[in-house]
Structure formats: C-alpha cells, structure tokens
Design a protein around this motif. Structure first.
Motif, PDB file in Angstrom:
ATOM      1  N   LEU A  12      47.611  40.176  47.894  1.00  0.00           N
ATOM      2  CA  LEU A  12      47.456  39.020  47.005  1.00  0.00           C
ATOM      3  C   LEU A  12      46.005  38.550  46.967  1.00  0.00           C
ATOM      4  N   ARG A  13      45.333  38.533  48.108  1.00  0.00           N
ATOM      5  CA  ARG A  13      43.918  38.130  48.141  1.00  0.00           C
ATOM      6  C   ARG A  13      43.039  39.140  47.402  1.00  0.00           C
ATOM      7  N   LEU A  14      43.329  40.441  47.576  1.00  0.00           N
ATOM      8  CA  LEU A  14      42.566  41.457  46.854  1.00  0.00           C
ATOM      9  C   LEU A  14      42.759  41.291  45.347  1.00  0.00           C
ATOM     10  N   PHE A  15      43.999  41.066  44.936  1.00  0.00           N
ATOM     11  CA  PHE A  15      44.264  40.857  43.516  1.00  0.00           C
ATOM     12  C   PHE A  15      43.607  39.575  43.018  1.00  0.00           C
ATOM     13  N   LEU A  16      43.643  38.521  43.814  1.00  0.00           N
ATOM     14  CA  LEU A  16      43.019  37.260  43.429  1.00  0.00           C
ATOM     15  C   LEU A  16      41.505  37.434  43.271  1.00  0.00           C
ATOM     16  N   PHE A  18      40.025  40.244  42.412  1.00  0.00           N
ATOM     17  CA  PHE A  18      39.917  40.983  41.154  1.00  0.00           C
ATOM     18  C   PHE A  18      40.073  40.032  39.972  1.00  0.00           C
ATOM     19  N   ARG A  19      41.095  39.215  40.025  1.00  0.00           N
ATOM     20  CA  ARG A  19      41.380  38.283  38.924  1.00  0.00           C
ATOM     21  C   ARG A  19      40.244  37.276  38.734  1.00  0.00           C
ATOM     22  N   LEU A  21      37.061  37.732  39.397  1.00  0.00           N
ATOM     23  CA  LEU A  21      35.947  38.430  38.753  1.00  0.00           C
ATOM     24  C   LEU A  21      36.233  38.697  37.274  1.00  0.00           C
ATOM     25  N   ILE A  22      37.433  39.155  36.972  1.00  0.00           N
ATOM     26  CA  ILE A  22      37.777  39.491  35.585  1.00  0.00           C
ATOM     27  C   ILE A  22      37.811  38.232  34.714  1.00  0.00           C
ATOM     28  N   ASP A  23      38.372  37.155  35.245  1.00  0.00           N
ATOM     29  CA  ASP A  23      38.387  35.906  34.470  1.00  0.00           C
ATOM     30  C   ASP A  23      36.973  35.405  34.190  1.00  0.00           C
ATOM     31  N   ALA A  24      36.106  35.463  35.197  1.00  0.00           N
ATOM     32  CA  ALA A  24      34.714  35.030  35.007  1.00  0.00           C
ATOM     33  C   ALA A  24      34.002  35.942  34.007  1.00  0.00           C
ATOM     34  N   MET A  37      37.900  39.731  23.523  1.00  0.00           N
ATOM     35  CA  MET A  37      38.091  40.739  24.571  1.00  0.00           C
ATOM     36  C   MET A  37      39.129  40.256  25.579  1.00  0.00           C
ATOM     37  N   ARG A  38      39.997  41.164  25.983  1.00  0.00           N
ATOM     38  CA  ARG A  38      41.022  40.892  26.990  1.00  0.00           C
ATOM     39  C   ARG A  38      40.877  41.920  28.102  1.00  0.00           C
ATOM     40  N   PRO A  39      41.381  41.634  29.297  1.00  0.00           N
ATOM     41  CA  PRO A  39      41.251  42.595  30.399  1.00  0.00           C
ATOM     42  C   PRO A  39      41.730  44.001  30.047  1.00  0.00           C
ATOM     43  N   LEU A  40      42.844  44.119  29.349  1.00  0.00           N
ATOM     44  CA  LEU A  40      43.339  45.432  28.948  1.00  0.00           C
ATOM     45  C   LEU A  40      42.315  46.187  28.106  1.00  0.00           C
ATOM     46  N   HIS A  41      41.600  45.470  27.244  1.00  0.00           N
ATOM     47  CA  HIS A  41      40.645  46.107  26.354  1.00  0.00           C
ATOM     48  C   HIS A  41      39.556  46.848  27.126  1.00  0.00           C
ATOM     49  N   GLY A  42      39.126  46.287  28.234  1.00  0.00           N
ATOM     50  CA  GLY A  42      38.097  46.950  29.033  1.00  0.00           C
ATOM     51  C   GLY A  42      38.568  48.295  29.551  1.00  0.00           C
ATOM     52  N   PHE A  43      39.807  48.356  30.045  1.00  0.00           N
ATOM     53  CA  PHE A  43      40.355  49.625  30.518  1.00  0.00           C
ATOM     54  C   PHE A  43      40.426  50.636  29.373  1.00  0.00           C
TER      55      PHE A  43
END
Length: 154
Positions: A12-16, A18-19, A21-24, A37-43
């Motif tokens: 959960l901390r690793l995902f948090l 990640f989240r 960084l991605i939100d910022a 742009m959305r997170p999926l779009h980057g992938f």
C-alpha cells in the motif's frame, strides 16, 4: 509483540508513493498545456513509442484486448496525442503513432518526473533516495519498465 508494520502496509505504501508521483505529474502536465492526460494515457503512449504500433500489438503490450486498446487509441486520437496511418512497410496495416502533441507530453513528463525526483531527494536526502532506488532494484525484476499495468489492474 513485534514493532514491525503489518505486511499489507508495504504494497500500500509503495502504491501510495506511485500514486503521489503520478498525481503530481498530472497536475503539472495540466498546468503545462495537457489537461486531458490521464495515467493510462502515459502507459499507452510509451507503448506506442517513437516507431508506432498496431492496435493488436498495443493490446498485447498493455495486457488488454484489441477492443480496449482501440477505444483508448480513439480517445488519444480525439485529444490529438496519436494518429493512425498506413504502415509504410505493409499498406494493409494501420499503425498508431504519436503526434507532435503526444511527443511534447512525453518530453514534458520526463522533465516533470526529474523535478519530482529532485523534490523527494530534497525531502529524504539524495543518499537515502538513491539507497531506496537501489533497494527497489534489488527486489524487483530487471525488466522494470513493463507496460502491462492497465491489463494487470483489469
């Protein structure tokens, strides 16, 4: 009685992290002219790459169906990040490739990630951040840049 945190806290901390960084990243991308742009779009855009790809190949890379890949391509095409064109090597195939707008979003993302990393280094200290990165490299597969996260979450 152990003072260790429960095992479920680590993922959960690793995902948090990640989240966070991605939100910022997406807040800053929006500020710099990429509000859609959305997170999926980057992938997806990473999977399209500089050489382009087909919907079938894209779906395989992302771990999603051709139909799901096609819907995302349609969205990114409508937003101006990708375009479809005939494959110059095989005119029966259509390839998806990044537009200048898409390339701009990826270049800005790379710079923003560098800035976000610098912020973490300022908070944690460069040595601790490098140690964290080194430790994560030790416990994760070497093919760290897998793009099948969209399919994995599905």
């Amino acid at each position: 009685m152990s003072n260790d945190p429960p095992g479920f806290e680590l993922p959960l901390r690793l995902f948090l992290g990640f989240r966070t960084l991605i939100d910022a990243l997406h807040v800053e991308l929006a500020r710099q002219g990429h509000p859609d742009m959305r997170p999926l779009h980057g992938f997806v855009m990473q999977a399209v790459g500089v050489d382009g790809t087909t919907a079938v190949e894209l779906g395989r890379t992302l771990g999603v169906s051709k139909q799901a890949a096609g819907k995302t391509i349609e969205t990114l095409e409508r937003l101006g990040y990708v375009e479809r064109a005939r494959d110059p090597r095989d005119t029966r195939r259509k390839i998806v490739r990044l537009t200048p707008h898409g390339l701009d979003a990826l270049a800005r993302s790379a710079r923003i990630f560098d800035e976000l990393r610098a912020g973490w280094a300022a908070t944690l200290g460069e040595d601790r951040l490098r140690a964290l990165e080194a430790d994560l490299r030790r416990v994760t597969p070497q093919d760290a840049f897998r793009l099948d996260v969209p399919g994995w979450f599905g």
